[in-house]
Design a protein around this motif. Structure first.
Motif, PDB file in Angstrom:
ATOM      1  N   ASN A 151       0.821  -1.217   0.000  1.00  0.00           N
ATOM      2  CA  ASN A 151       0.000   0.000   0.000  1.00  0.00           C
ATOM      3  C   ASN A 151       0.852   1.263   0.000  1.00  0.00           C
ATOM      4  O   ASN A 151       0.590   2.218   0.724  1.00  0.00           O
ATOM      5  N   GLY A 152       1.904   1.229  -0.813  1.00  0.00           N
ATOM      6  CA  GLY A 152       2.760   2.401  -0.955  1.00  0.00           C
ATOM      7  C   GLY A 152       3.733   2.626   0.179  1.00  0.00           C
ATOM      8  O   GLY A 152       4.417   3.653   0.214  1.00  0.00           O
ATOM      9  N   LYS A 153       3.814   1.680   1.112  1.00  0.00           N
ATOM     10  CA  LYS A 153       4.732   1.833   2.252  1.00  0.00           C
ATOM     11  C   LYS A 153       5.781   0.732   2.203  1.00  0.00           C
ATOM     12  O   LYS A 153       5.464  -0.439   1.986  1.00  0.00           O
ATOM     13  N   MET A 154       7.045   1.124   2.395  1.00  0.00           N
ATOM     14  CA  MET A 154       8.114   0.128   2.454  1.00  0.00           C
ATOM     15  C   MET A 154       7.972  -0.714   3.705  1.00  0.00           C
ATOM     16  O   MET A 154       7.804  -0.181   4.811  1.00  0.00           O
TER      17      MET A 154
END
Length: 216
Positions: free
Chosen positions: A181-184
Protein backbone atom coordinates in the motif's frame (compact mmCIF):
# COMPACT_ATOMS: atom_id res chain seq x y z
CA UNK A 1 21.60 1.41 3.51
CA UNK A 2 25.19 2.49 2.96
CA UNK A 3 28.00 2.80 5.49
CA UNK A 4 29.91 5.77 4.15
CA UNK A 5 30.32 9.08 5.93
CA UNK A 6 26.67 10.08 5.38
CA UNK A 7 25.23 6.78 6.60
CA UNK A 8 27.56 6.70 9.62
CA UNK A 9 26.82 10.33 10.49
CA UNK A 10 23.05 9.81 10.33
CA UNK A 11 23.27 6.61 12.35
CA UNK A 12 25.41 8.34 15.00
CA UNK A 13 23.03 11.28 15.33
CA UNK A 14 19.90 9.10 15.31
CA UNK A 15 21.35 6.79 17.95
CA UNK A 16 22.20 9.84 20.07
CA UNK A 17 18.49 10.73 19.90
CA UNK A 18 17.39 7.31 21.10
CA UNK A 19 16.68 5.50 17.82
CA UNK A 20 17.58 1.86 17.28
CA UNK A 21 19.71 1.86 14.14
CA UNK A 22 21.21 -0.74 11.83
CA UNK A 23 23.67 0.04 9.03
CA UNK A 24 24.10 -2.33 6.12
CA UNK A 25 26.78 -2.12 3.44
CA UNK A 26 27.62 -4.39 0.54
CA UNK A 27 31.34 -4.02 1.30
CA UNK A 28 33.58 -2.83 4.15
CA UNK A 29 32.39 0.25 6.02
CA UNK A 30 33.44 3.59 4.55
CA UNK A 31 35.77 2.27 1.86
CA UNK A 32 34.23 3.86 -1.25
CA UNK A 33 33.97 7.60 -2.01
CA UNK A 34 34.17 8.52 1.67
CA UNK A 35 37.60 6.89 1.91
CA UNK A 36 38.87 8.53 -1.27
CA UNK A 37 37.76 12.09 -0.48
CA UNK A 38 40.34 14.77 0.20
CA UNK A 39 38.82 15.83 3.53
CA UNK A 40 38.76 19.52 2.58
CA UNK A 41 36.02 21.49 4.38
CA UNK A 42 35.31 24.84 2.69
CA UNK A 43 34.41 27.87 4.82
CA UNK A 44 30.81 29.04 5.01
CA UNK A 45 28.68 31.79 6.51
CA UNK A 46 25.25 30.73 7.77
CA UNK A 47 24.18 34.35 8.26
CA UNK A 48 24.51 35.16 4.55
CA UNK A 49 23.74 31.73 3.02
CA UNK A 50 20.56 31.81 0.92
CA UNK A 51 20.87 28.81 -1.37
CA UNK A 52 19.89 25.54 0.40
CA UNK A 53 23.23 23.95 -0.51
CA UNK A 54 25.11 26.93 0.95
CA UNK A 55 23.05 26.67 4.15
CA UNK A 56 23.72 22.94 4.38
CA UNK A 57 27.46 23.54 3.95
CA UNK A 58 27.38 26.26 6.61
CA UNK A 59 25.60 24.00 9.11
CA UNK A 60 28.01 21.19 8.29
CA UNK A 61 30.98 23.49 8.81
CA UNK A 62 29.74 24.29 12.33
CA UNK A 63 29.00 20.65 13.18
CA UNK A 64 32.39 19.35 12.06
CA UNK A 65 34.08 21.48 14.70
CA UNK A 66 31.74 20.17 17.41
CA UNK A 67 31.84 16.57 16.24
CA UNK A 68 35.64 16.46 16.14
CA UNK A 69 35.71 17.21 19.87
CA UNK A 70 32.80 14.88 20.66
CA UNK A 71 34.19 11.97 18.68
CA UNK A 72 37.63 12.34 20.28
CA UNK A 73 36.06 12.37 23.76
CA UNK A 74 33.88 9.33 23.02
CA UNK A 75 36.39 7.19 21.10
CA UNK A 76 39.89 8.54 21.78
CA UNK A 77 40.37 8.92 18.01
CA UNK A 78 41.58 12.26 16.63
CA UNK A 79 39.92 12.60 13.21
CA UNK A 80 42.49 15.18 12.12
CA UNK A 81 40.12 18.14 12.09
CA UNK A 82 42.21 21.30 11.80
CA UNK A 83 41.19 24.85 10.94
CA UNK A 84 44.37 25.29 8.95
CA UNK A 85 43.27 27.64 6.18
CA UNK A 86 43.92 27.03 2.50
CA UNK A 87 46.00 28.48 -0.31
CA UNK A 88 44.48 28.90 -3.78
CA UNK A 89 46.88 29.32 -6.68
CA UNK A 90 46.56 30.22 -10.37
CA UNK A 91 49.18 29.22 -12.93
CA UNK A 92 47.59 30.80 -16.02
CA UNK A 93 45.67 33.97 -16.86
CA UNK A 94 42.49 31.93 -17.24
CA UNK A 95 42.95 30.33 -13.83
CA UNK A 96 43.68 33.76 -12.36
CA UNK A 97 40.44 35.18 -13.80
CA UNK A 98 38.47 32.28 -12.30
CA UNK A 99 40.20 32.73 -8.96
CA UNK A 100 39.45 36.48 -8.89
CA UNK A 101 35.78 35.73 -9.61
CA UNK A 102 35.73 33.08 -6.87
CA UNK A 103 37.19 35.60 -4.42
CA UNK A 104 34.52 38.15 -5.37
CA UNK A 105 31.80 35.55 -4.82
CA UNK A 106 33.11 34.72 -1.33
CA UNK A 107 33.33 38.39 -0.40
CA UNK A 108 29.69 38.84 -1.48
CA UNK A 109 28.66 36.30 1.16
CA UNK A 110 31.09 37.74 3.71
CA UNK A 111 33.61 34.91 3.78
CA UNK A 112 37.16 36.09 4.40
CA UNK A 113 39.59 35.66 1.52
CA UNK A 114 42.83 37.57 1.05
CA UNK A 115 44.88 38.12 -2.09
CA UNK A 116 48.57 37.47 -1.46
CA UNK A 117 51.65 38.93 -3.05
CA UNK A 118 54.20 36.34 -4.12
CA UNK A 119 56.45 37.36 -1.23
CA UNK A 120 53.60 36.88 1.24
CA UNK A 121 52.80 33.50 -0.33
CA UNK A 122 56.39 32.25 -0.02
CA UNK A 123 56.54 33.45 3.57
CA UNK A 124 53.45 31.36 4.34
CA UNK A 125 54.60 28.33 2.33
CA UNK A 126 58.34 28.31 1.57
CA UNK A 127 58.00 25.13 -0.52
CA UNK A 128 56.34 27.25 -3.24
CA UNK A 129 59.38 29.50 -3.65
CA UNK A 130 60.67 27.63 -6.72
CA UNK A 131 57.49 28.13 -8.74
CA UNK A 132 56.13 31.38 -7.30
CA UNK A 133 58.03 33.81 -9.51
CA UNK A 134 57.96 31.92 -12.79
CA UNK A 135 54.67 30.01 -12.76
CA UNK A 136 52.09 31.67 -10.53
CA UNK A 137 49.76 34.43 -11.72
CA UNK A 138 47.68 34.85 -8.55
CA UNK A 139 47.42 33.52 -5.02
CA UNK A 140 44.81 33.80 -2.29
CA UNK A 141 44.58 32.75 1.34
CA UNK A 142 41.30 31.31 2.62
CA UNK A 143 41.74 31.32 6.42
CA UNK A 144 38.38 29.69 7.23
CA UNK A 145 39.08 26.47 5.35
CA UNK A 146 39.47 23.33 7.45
CA UNK A 147 40.49 19.73 6.88
CA UNK A 148 40.12 16.32 8.41
CA UNK A 149 41.67 12.91 7.76
CA UNK A 150 38.96 10.80 6.12
CA UNK A 151 40.08 7.32 7.30
CA UNK A 152 40.39 8.54 10.91
CA UNK A 153 37.03 10.32 10.75
CA UNK A 154 35.34 7.18 9.44
CA UNK A 155 37.04 5.03 12.08
CA UNK A 156 35.87 7.38 14.83
CA UNK A 157 32.31 7.49 13.49
CA UNK A 158 32.09 3.71 13.21
CA UNK A 159 33.35 3.18 16.77
CA UNK A 160 31.05 5.89 18.14
CA UNK A 161 28.09 4.31 16.34
CA UNK A 162 28.87 0.92 17.82
CA UNK A 163 29.23 2.39 21.32
CA UNK A 164 25.76 3.92 20.92
CA UNK A 165 24.28 0.55 20.05
CA UNK A 166 24.22 0.82 16.26
CA UNK A 167 24.40 -2.58 14.55
CA UNK A 168 26.82 -2.58 11.60
CA UNK A 169 26.46 -5.35 9.02
CA UNK A 170 28.99 -5.61 6.19
CA UNK A 171 28.78 -7.82 3.08
CA UNK A 172 25.03 -7.19 3.25
CA UNK A 173 23.79 -5.93 -0.11
CA UNK A 174 20.40 -4.28 -0.60
CA UNK A 175 18.81 -5.93 -3.65
CA UNK A 176 15.26 -4.55 -3.59
CA UNK A 177 12.31 -3.55 -1.45
CA UNK A 178 9.03 -5.02 -0.29
CA UNK A 179 6.18 -2.50 -0.36
CA UNK A 180 2.56 -2.74 0.79
CA UNK A 181 0.00 0.00 0.00
CA UNK A 182 2.76 2.40 -0.95
CA UNK A 183 4.73 1.83 2.25
CA UNK A 184 8.11 0.13 2.45
CA UNK A 185 7.91 -2.93 4.67
CA UNK A 186 11.35 -4.44 4.18
CA UNK A 187 14.68 -4.39 2.40
CA UNK A 188 15.56 -7.52 0.47
CA UNK A 189 19.24 -8.34 0.92
CA UNK A 190 21.57 -11.20 0.08
CA UNK A 191 21.29 -12.14 3.77
CA UNK A 192 17.49 -12.09 3.88
CA UNK A 193 14.67 -9.61 4.47
CA UNK A 194 15.27 -6.71 6.88
CA UNK A 195 12.16 -4.89 8.16
CA UNK A 196 12.25 -1.45 9.79
CA UNK A 197 10.02 1.50 10.63
CA UNK A 198 12.15 3.99 8.69
CA UNK A 199 14.74 3.65 5.93
CA UNK A 200 17.63 5.92 4.90
CA UNK A 201 19.22 5.24 1.52
CA UNK A 202 22.77 6.61 1.76
CA UNK A 203 24.41 4.45 -0.87
CA UNK A 204 26.33 7.04 -2.87
CA UNK A 205 26.80 5.94 -6.46
CA UNK A 206 24.40 3.01 -5.91
CA UNK A 207 21.52 5.18 -4.65
CA UNK A 208 19.95 5.87 -8.05
CA UNK A 209 19.80 2.18 -8.88
CA UNK A 210 18.09 1.41 -5.57
CA UNK A 211 15.63 4.29 -5.88
CA UNK A 212 14.62 3.18 -9.36
CA UNK A 213 13.18 0.07 -7.69
CA UNK A 214 10.83 2.41 -5.82
CA UNK A 215 9.92 4.40 -8.91
CA UNK A 216 11.89 7.42 -7.72
Amino acid sequence: MGGGVIGLSLAYELANHGATVQIIDCGPIGREASWAGAGILPPANLATAIDPLDRLRALSHQLHREWAVRLREETGIDNGYRECGGLYLARSLGEAASLHAFAALLRDIEIEIERLSLDELVELEPALSEIATDQLKAAYSLPGEAQLRNPDHLRALKLACERHGVTVRTACEAIGFNCTNGKMTGVRTNLGLLPADRYCITSGAWTQRLLMGLGI
